[in-house]
Enzyme design. Structure first.
Site, PDB file in Angstrom:
ATOM      1  NE  ARG A  11      -2.312   1.729   3.244  1.00 50.93           N
ATOM      2  CZ  ARG A  11      -2.257   1.303   4.525  1.00 50.93           C
ATOM      3  NH1 ARG A  11      -2.898   0.256   4.917  1.00 50.93           N
ATOM      4  NH2 ARG A  11      -1.534   1.974   5.409  1.00 50.93           N
ATOM      5  CD  GLU A  28       4.241   3.688   5.939  1.00 50.87           C
ATOM      6  OE1 GLU A  28       5.287   3.051   6.123  1.00 50.87           O
ATOM      7  OE2 GLU A  28       3.206   3.482   6.597  1.00 50.87           O
ATOM      8  CG  ASN A  46       2.297   0.811   4.520  1.00 53.49           C
ATOM      9  OD1 ASN A  46       2.746   0.921   5.647  1.00 53.49           O
ATOM     10  ND2 ASN A  46       1.598   1.776   3.929  1.00 53.49           N
ATOM     11  CB  SER A  84      -4.273  -3.824   7.724  1.00 49.12           C
ATOM     12  OG  SER A  84      -3.843  -2.620   8.275  1.00 49.12           O
ATOM     13  CE  LYS A  94       8.058   4.363   8.181  1.00 50.37           C
ATOM     14  NZ  LYS A  94       7.478   3.018   8.259  1.00 50.37           N
ATOM     15  CE  LYS A 114       8.010   9.146   7.893  1.00 50.14           C
ATOM     16  NZ  LYS A 114       7.322   8.655   6.692  1.00 50.14           N
ATOM     17  CD  GLU A 143       6.514  -0.629   8.032  1.00 48.92           C
ATOM     18  OE1 GLU A 143       5.477  -0.026   7.685  1.00 48.92           O
ATOM     19  OE2 GLU A 143       7.609  -0.453   7.467  1.00 48.92           O
ATOM     20  N   GLY A 144       3.408   0.627  11.564  1.00 43.19           N
ATOM     21  CA  GLY A 144       2.191   0.499  12.367  1.00 43.19           C
ATOM     22  C   GLY A 144       1.768   1.741  13.130  1.00 43.19           C
ATOM     23  NE  ARG A 200      -4.288   5.090   6.688  1.00 42.91           N
ATOM     24  CZ  ARG A 200      -3.037   4.786   6.971  1.00 42.91           C
ATOM     25  NH1 ARG A 200      -2.752   4.097   8.050  1.00 42.91           N
ATOM     26  NH2 ARG A 200      -2.052   5.179   6.197  1.00 42.91           N
TER      27      ARG A 200
HETATM   28  P1  ADP Z   1       4.142   3.886   9.952  1.00 38.62           P
HETATM   29  O1  ADP Z   1       4.880   2.759   9.325  1.00 38.62           O
HETATM   30  O2  ADP Z   1       4.294   3.947  11.425  1.00 38.62           O
HETATM   31  O3  ADP Z   1       2.719   3.969   9.481  1.00 38.62           O
HETATM   32  P2  ADP Z   1       4.495   6.399   8.499  1.00 38.62           P
HETATM   33  O4  ADP Z   1       5.671   6.816   7.706  1.00 38.62           O
HETATM   34  O5  ADP Z   1       3.256   6.093   7.739  1.00 38.62           O
HETATM   35  O6  ADP Z   1       4.925   5.175   9.421  1.00 38.62           O
HETATM   36  O7  ADP Z   1       4.186   7.514   9.560  1.00 38.62           O
HETATM   37  C1  ADP Z   1       3.099   7.425  10.461  1.00 38.62           C
HETATM   38  C2  ADP Z   1       2.275   8.695  10.380  1.00 38.62           C
HETATM   39  O8  ADP Z   1       3.090   9.847  10.638  1.00 38.62           O
HETATM   40  C3  ADP Z   1       1.638   8.929   9.040  1.00 38.62           C
HETATM   41  O9  ADP Z   1       0.407   8.234   8.936  1.00 38.62           O
HETATM   42  C4  ADP Z   1       1.461  10.438   9.028  1.00 38.62           C
HETATM   43  O10 ADP Z   1       0.289  10.797   9.735  1.00 38.62           O
HETATM   44  C5  ADP Z   1       2.678  10.927   9.808  1.00 38.62           C
HETATM   45  N1  ADP Z   1       3.766  11.251   8.876  1.00 38.62           N
HETATM   46  C6  ADP Z   1       4.691  10.405   8.376  1.00 38.62           C
HETATM   47  N2  ADP Z   1       5.521  11.032   7.515  1.00 38.62           N
HETATM   48  C7  ADP Z   1       5.127  12.317   7.488  1.00 38.62           C
HETATM   49  C8  ADP Z   1       5.591  13.490   6.801  1.00 38.62           C
HETATM   50  N3  ADP Z   1       6.653  13.448   6.007  1.00 38.62           N
HETATM   51  N4  ADP Z   1       4.922  14.642   7.023  1.00 38.62           N
HETATM   52  C9  ADP Z   1       3.855  14.709   7.844  1.00 38.62           C
HETATM   53  N5  ADP Z   1       3.376  13.654   8.535  1.00 38.62           N
HETATM   54  C10 ADP Z   1       4.005  12.463   8.368  1.00 38.62           C
HETATM   55 MG    MG Z   2       1.955   4.499   7.692  1.00 38.15          MG
END
Ligand code: ADP
Ligand code: MG
Length: 475
Positions: free
Chosen positions: A115, A133, A135, A140, A309, A366, A370-371, A450
């Site tokens: 995803r 990101e 996935n 899910s 990441k 980061k 994940e999650g 979401r």
């Molecule tokens: P995870 O694997 O934990 O889902 P993500 O990279 O999706 O990691 O980050 C989790 C959340 O953090 C995202 O759903 C988003 O709300 C926020 N986020 C992540 N990267 C960014 C970014 N570059 N700018 C703003 N918010 C971010």
């Molecule tokens: Mg995410």
């Protein structure tokens, strides 16, 4: 779209009852008896406006992204080199996955359900699609996404809703059917290639007692209803306790609740994406056993590693995406990237750390997790950069913060409703199936929207921050 000023009690009741009666539910706690202690999953009352061009762009680059992920997963040198530093720091997770990747050959049939998540950024005069990101494991909410789209469509025409909605702007969302189809196709290819004549089944690797199991059960039912393919659920501990790999490489499971031994055709991971899923050596042995078998791993450990990441930070460097896909696909993918920086000293990490310390609100830090709930923002990010050892810091990447479009919506949670400013994260599912030398199929498989209150930094529905939504396409 004219969003309702108020969500009428009758409309909210229709929405909640639709959710509960169509399987959009989540467990209220872990380890509850199946079918008890559940609640509707949180959702928005209205679909949220999403820029139509950005939405289409996300769909259009799904297949190129599938190819990108698959090509990297097969390039051992690239994965090893890119992950070397973080694997040292995060030796108990990234390091162990990489060790399994190194030890086990890639098997002929491969499948991934990825995803690709984006924000639509409001920076500058035009709206733009910005990737959050990729996935690659346990992507899910496909079932809930399809059903939430249908719920919004149902409400849009319902008198209790009282909204001015053009139903043509609610795009179809076939995530559930398309993901089920992908698992079926891989299962079928497996049976043909390995000429399996004994009982067989697809296997979902699950977290024991997980509260988001209903999204999985809806998929399980779809797989049976549409394709007559059985899906059995097993934890990693079940696999090591009741499983073995025979001389032909077939993974056989003799699970007590199934009552007969079955050959695993596809092993679909909805667990195994974080260190908490491997609390003992037995869990790691189970992962390695699966990886050693010829079963179709969805995903293989190599594909899971592409979702690190760190890989996404490396891909942002000039010339990287271009190594794996053609020039125009690379340009389209790259146009969605937000800047990312390594925090490894030999890769310019000192300068990146300085950037983060000077402008903490402009970045996200980061780790290789994940999650949801693991990222650092603002002052916490600044303090972390100032206090972490250089080694510890190297386990993270620094990403430019995206500022998404803010819209107003109603969040329906636990039967209650509140009106808030939200930002929406759009995900597109991509299914990719490889059979030997050939790409058997690669397709875009619906989407997930979401939304979360604008004041929340991190995201995730399972993490309790975001809620299910669906797009209302606007120009
Ligand atoms: P995870 O694997 O934990 O889902 P993500 O990279 O999706 O990691 O980050 C989790 C959340 O953090 C995202 O759903 C988003 O709300 C926020 N986020 C992540 N990267 C960014 C970014 N570059 N700018 C703003 N918010 C971010
Ligand atoms: Mg995410």
């Amino acid at each position: 779209m004219a969003l309702a000023e108020n969500a009428s009690p009758r409309g909210v009741a229709e929405a909640i009852s639709y959710a509960v009666t169509h399987g959009i539910v989540m467990g209220k706690k872990k380890h509850a008896l199946l079918g008890t202690d559940l609640c509707h999953a949180p959702f928005t009352y209205c679909p949220s406006p999403v820029d139509a061009k950005c939405f289409q762009r996300a769909i259009d680059i799904t297949i190129p992204l599938n190819h990108l992920v698959n090509s990297i997963s097969e390039n051992a040198g690239y994965l090893r080199k890119s992950l070397a530093e973080v694997a040292k720091v995060d030796s108990q997770f990234t390091g162990r996955l990489l060790a399994i990747y190194d030890a086990v050959p890639i098997t002929p049939i491969k499948m991934s359900i990825c995803r690709y998540d984006y924000f639509i950024s409001a920076d500058g005069p035009r709206k733009s699609l910005r990737m959050v990101e990729i996935n690659c494991i346990a992507s899910s909410f496909g079932s809930h996404a399809t059903n939430t789209s249908q719920m919004h469509k149902f409400l849009a025409t319902h008198p209790a809703y009282n909204l001015d909605v053009d139903i043509n702007r609610l795009p179809p969302n076939n995530a559930l059917a398309d993901i089920a189809k992908g698992i079926y196709l891989a299962h079928d290819i497996f049976i043909q290639r390995y000429k399996v004549t004994t009982p067989c089944a697809t296997v979902m690797i699950v977290q024991p007692g997980e509260h988001n199991a209903y999204d999985q059960y809806v998929l399980q039912a779809k797989l049976w209803a549409e394709h007559s393919v059985d899906l059995v659920r097993a934890s990693l501990l079940d696999v090591i306790t009741y499983g073995n790999v025979n001389d032909a490489g077939l993974l056989q499971l003799n699970l007590p609740d199934v009552g007969k031994a079955v050959i695993a055709t596809v092993v679909y991971f909805r667990a195994g994406y974080g260190p908490d899923d491997y609390p003992s050596e037995k869990h790691w042995q189970a992962r390695e056993l699966i990886e050693r078998s010829v079963a179709v791993k969805c995903p293989s450990v190599g594909t899971q590693l592409v979702g690190a990441k760190k890989i996404q930070q490396v891909l942002d460097l000039p010339g990287q995406v271009e190594q794996f896909v053609n020039e125009s696909d690379a340009a389209a993918i790259r146009s969605t990237f937000a800047r990312q920086y390594s925090l490894v000293p030999a890769e310019g990490g000192e300068d990146a750390a300085r950037l983060g310390i000077d402008r903490p609100d402009d970045f996200v830090m980061k780790p290789q997790r994940e999650g949801g709930g693991h990222n650092l923002f603002g002052e916490t990010l600044k303090t972390a950069l100032q206090t972490m050892s250089i080694d510890e810091r190297a386990g993270y990447v620094l990403m430019e913060r995206i500022h998404p479009v803010v819209v107003n919506n109603f969040l329906v949670r636990n039967g209650g409703v509140s009106k808030v400013d939200v930002v929406s994260e759009l995900g597109t599912y991509g299914v990719h199936i490889v059979n030997g030398e050939d790409i058997f199929d690669s397709y875009a498989a619906g989407s997930l929207l979401r939304s979360k209150p604008v004041a929340e930094n991190d995201g995730g529905i399972a993490a309790g921050l975001a809620v299910l939504d669906s797009p209302y396409l606007v120009q």
